[in-house]
Design an enzyme around this catalytic site. Structure first.
Site, PDB file in Angstrom:
ATOM      1  N   PHE A 113       0.855  -1.185   0.000  1.00  0.00           N
ATOM      2  CA  PHE A 113       0.000   0.000   0.000  1.00  0.00           C
ATOM      3  C   PHE A 113       0.896   1.242   0.000  1.00  0.00           C
ATOM      4  CE2 PHE A 113      -2.830   3.093   2.105  1.00  0.00           C
ATOM      5  CZ  PHE A 113      -3.969   2.933   1.336  1.00  0.00           C
ATOM      6  N   ASP A 184       2.872  -6.036   7.717  1.00  0.00           N
ATOM      7  CA  ASP A 184       1.670  -5.225   7.779  1.00  0.00           C
ATOM      8  C   ASP A 184       0.476  -6.159   7.598  1.00  0.00           C
ATOM      9  OD1 ASP A 184      -0.536  -3.585   7.278  1.00  0.00           O
ATOM     10  OD2 ASP A 184       0.735  -1.975   6.502  1.00  0.00           O
ATOM     11  N   TYR A 209     -10.045  -0.882  11.528  1.00  0.00           N
ATOM     12  CA  TYR A 209     -11.316  -0.459  10.903  1.00  0.00           C
ATOM     13  C   TYR A 209     -11.682  -1.261   9.669  1.00  0.00           C
ATOM     14  CZ  TYR A 209      -7.909   2.211   8.163  1.00  0.00           C
ATOM     15  OH  TYR A 209      -6.837   2.561   7.405  1.00  0.00           O
ATOM     16  N   LYS A 210     -10.799  -2.169   9.224  1.00  0.00           N
ATOM     17  CA  LYS A 210     -11.123  -3.005   8.064  1.00  0.00           C
ATOM     18  C   LYS A 210     -11.852  -4.260   8.573  1.00  0.00           C
ATOM     19  CE  LYS A 210      -7.497  -0.906   5.294  1.00  0.00           C
ATOM     20  NZ  LYS A 210      -6.080  -0.914   4.946  1.00  0.00           N
ATOM     21  N   ARG A 356     -12.663  -4.653  -6.765  1.00  0.00           N
ATOM     22  CA  ARG A 356     -12.226  -5.415  -5.597  1.00  0.00           C
ATOM     23  C   ARG A 356     -13.411  -5.711  -4.686  1.00  0.00           C
ATOM     24  NH1 ARG A 356      -8.120  -2.890  -1.103  1.00  0.00           N
ATOM     25  NH2 ARG A 356      -9.954  -1.624  -0.702  1.00  0.00           N
TER      26      ARG A 356
END
Ligand SMILES: *Cc1c(COP(=O)(O)O)cnc(C)c1O
Length: 397
Positions: A113, A184, A209-210, A356
């Site tokens: 990312f 990560d 939060y994912k 996605r």
């Protein structure tokens, strides 16, 4: 065994929506509404400053960290909550680089990312002469670990393709070459079983939060392996990571253990939402979660490939190489996703050409998958995406 029909009932899922974006922002656990309200009303409202002691606010970053530890195979007291993931990446990187002098190379991959890469670029620039971020293709990471590498900084599951790295193999190779590892777990924590301790990982970080459903802006976590905890110097030496914050010493002295990675005041309201979500996660068997996740992603891949020949699968078919999302490529991906969203199927788009979809066993059903496939097939068969309205890019894609 976890009953996933039962866990689904614990989330607020808007009527008529098929939500396949829990890999970006998890939905609201119903109990979080009252949990946050109670924290606001009874703790902030009635206790005010005494809440730090009475309601245990001060201990929440480590107590909540211990609940996340189970999900990522971490040892007790090795996970601290706070800040955002970008900051936790920076902290892990700064500590690891300092521990592995005189080496100066950070190895990452082009599937990482961007924020992780940006943080590494910024830190290398601050450290100066010779510090370097080396970026290779995801498939080349293992071979690129040589004895110049100070630290590998790898996101286990690629946010675009859903391709999963072999954590154990990369960690073993890194150690054999004298490098440290940072993992990560943004697309791993709550997505699949992670075994940090077993793999021998040095540092890890991730967001809540994912897949962990703490709500927008929920705090990140950082893991420091117990063997490094007394050696890892926090680059961001804030008062909450001090050994005795309320001694108000003029000089910094790191707290014992992973708690030294705390920086400033923790986000108590956001942690309350996360605690409501963890009440659900505490009950989840991670092996069952993985089995169910692979069922869901298989079902989606089979359905889309049977009905949408113009979409190209970007996610590995091999289960061992797959996270908990499915991505397809199409030059008009953005417009296709907008068409899907207009019909209540929520996924997202990642430039240049990826649509996605996240699959989250806690609240995604087979019926959701079938409905999403049917709607996508209808959009593709009739080119319903091909109107100007769907081609104007919004700020967040
Ligand atoms: C989502 C994500 C981030 C986001 O970082 P924030 O600081 O929480 O905005 C960073 N890295 C990876 C790999 C991610 O997937």
């Amino acid at each position: 065994m976890t009953d996933f029909a039962q866990t689904r009932a614990l989330f607020h899922l808007p009527e008529g929506m098929v939500y396949l974006d829990g890999n970006s922002l998890g939905p609201l656990p119903k109990a979080a509404v009252e949990r946050v309200a109670r924290t606001v009303r009874d703790e902030w409202g009635d206790m005010l400053i005494t809440g730090w002691n009475k309601a245990g606010w001060m201990d929440k970053p480590m107590n909540v960290g211990n609940r996340i530890a189970r999900l990522i195979g971490a040892e007790k007291d090795s996970v601290a909550m706070g800040d955002t993931l970008s900051i936790k990446v920076y902290q892990a990187l700064a500590s690891a680089l300092e521990m592995n002098r005189p080496r100066k190379v950070v190895l990452s991959d082009s599937g990482n990312f961007p924020s992780d890469l940006y943080m590494a670029q910024g830190l290398c620039k601050t450290l100066g002469e010779g510090y370097e971020l080396r970026v290779v293709a995801p498939e080349e990471v293992l071979d690129a670990i040589d004895d110049t590498v100070a630290v590998t900084m790898i996101t286990e599951v690629d946010y675009r393709t859903g391709r999963k790295h072999d954590m154990a193999a990369i960690t073993a190779r890194a150690h054999a070459k004298g490098a440290l590892t940072i993992w990560d777990l943004a697309h791993s924590a709550g997505a699949l079983p992670v075994e940090l301790a077993k793999a021998g990982a040095d540092f890890a970080c991730g967001c809540s939060y994912k897949y962990l459903n703490s709500g927008p802006g929920g705090p990140a976590f950082i893991y420091v392996a117990p063997r490094h905890q007394e050696r890892a110097r926090p680059a961001l030496s804030g008062w909450q990571g001090h050994d005795a914050p309320f001694a108000f010493d003029l000089d910094y002295r790191p707290a014992r253990g992973a708690e030294r990675m705390r920086v400033g005041t923790p986000p108590i309201l956001q942690l309350a939402a996360l605690e409501a979500s963890l009440d659900i996660w505490d009950q989840v068997d991670m092996a069952a979660l993985r089995t169910r996740s692979l069922q869901l992603t298989d079902l989606f891949i089979t359905g889309v490939e049977a009905t949408c020949p113009s979409l190209t699968l970007a996610t590995p078919r091999d289960h061992a190489l797959r996270g908990s999302q499915v991505s397809f490529r199409h030059p008009e991906g953005y417009a296709i996703m907008q068409a899907l969203i207009s019909k209540g199927v929520i996924g997202d788009f990642r430039a240049p050409d990826i649509i996605r979809f996240g699959f989250t066993p806690l609240y995604t059903s087979d019926a959701d998958v079938t409905k999403a496939v049917d709607i996508l097939a209808e959009i593709m068969a009739n080119s319903l995406w091909d109107i100007p309205e769907f081609k104007t890019r919004k700020k967040v894609t």
